[in-house]
Scaffold this motif. Structure first.
Motif, PDB file in Angstrom:
ATOM      1  N   ASP A 230       0.822  -1.218   0.000  1.00  0.00           N
ATOM      2  CA  ASP A 230       0.000   0.000   0.000  1.00  0.00           C
ATOM      3  C   ASP A 230       0.852   1.262   0.000  1.00  0.00           C
ATOM      4  O   ASP A 230       0.340   2.365   0.129  1.00  0.00           O
ATOM      5  CB  ASP A 230      -0.959   0.011   1.190  1.00  0.00           C
TER       6      ASP A 230
ATOM      7  N   LYS B 164      -3.548  -3.457  -3.022  1.00  0.00           N
ATOM      8  CA  LYS B 164      -3.236  -2.532  -1.927  1.00  0.00           C
ATOM      9  C   LYS B 164      -3.632  -3.071  -0.558  1.00  0.00           C
ATOM     10  O   LYS B 164      -3.247  -2.524   0.453  1.00  0.00           O
ATOM     11  CB  LYS B 164      -3.901  -1.183  -2.164  1.00  0.00           C
ATOM     12  N   ASP B 165      -4.429  -4.152  -0.533  1.00  0.00           N
ATOM     13  CA  ASP B 165      -4.798  -4.760   0.744  1.00  0.00           C
ATOM     14  C   ASP B 165      -4.998  -6.254   0.534  1.00  0.00           C
ATOM     15  O   ASP B 165      -4.984  -6.740  -0.600  1.00  0.00           O
ATOM     16  CB  ASP B 165      -6.043  -4.087   1.350  1.00  0.00           C
TER      17      ASP B 165
END
Length: 108
Positions: free
Chosen positions: A9, A21-22
């Motif tokens: 991220d 990003k996650d």
């Protein structure tokens, strides 16, 4: 289709990779694509949904890539992720053929 995935991220995504990003984005990619190389960070925006949680989920659900690199700059957490995956291999919970690497990347 085979893809490469970069979970982070903060850092820029390398060319030839899909950015997650996650861990939810990463799980979605693991469920829907064949992954050649999966590069994982530990410290994500969510302090409770981190890279270690992801590797536990991957082993539990048998979701893997051909090669997995732990690139976290958090040395303790990165080592825990690496150790967990290696132990899963030793216990035959994941294929021995998967290459697991610990290669921390700088934050900048």
């Amino acid at each position: 289709m085979t893809v490469n995935v970069f979970l982070d991220d903060y850092r820029h995504c390398p060319q030839g990779y899909i950015l997650a990003k996650d861990i939810d984005e990463c799980i979605d990619l693991l469920l829907n694509f064949s992954i050649a190389h999966l590069s994982l960070d530990h410290d994500l925006e969510s302090k409770t949904r981190n890279g270690l949680m992801l590797v536990h989920y991957m082993v539990e659900k048998q979701l893997f890539a051909e090669r997995i690199t732990i690139h976290s700059a958090n040395s303790g957490a990165g080592k825990r992720m690496f150790k967990y995956l290696k132990e899963a291999q030793n216990e035959r919970k994941m294929p021995q053929s998967i290459q697991i690497l610990l290669r921390p990347l700088p934050l900048r």
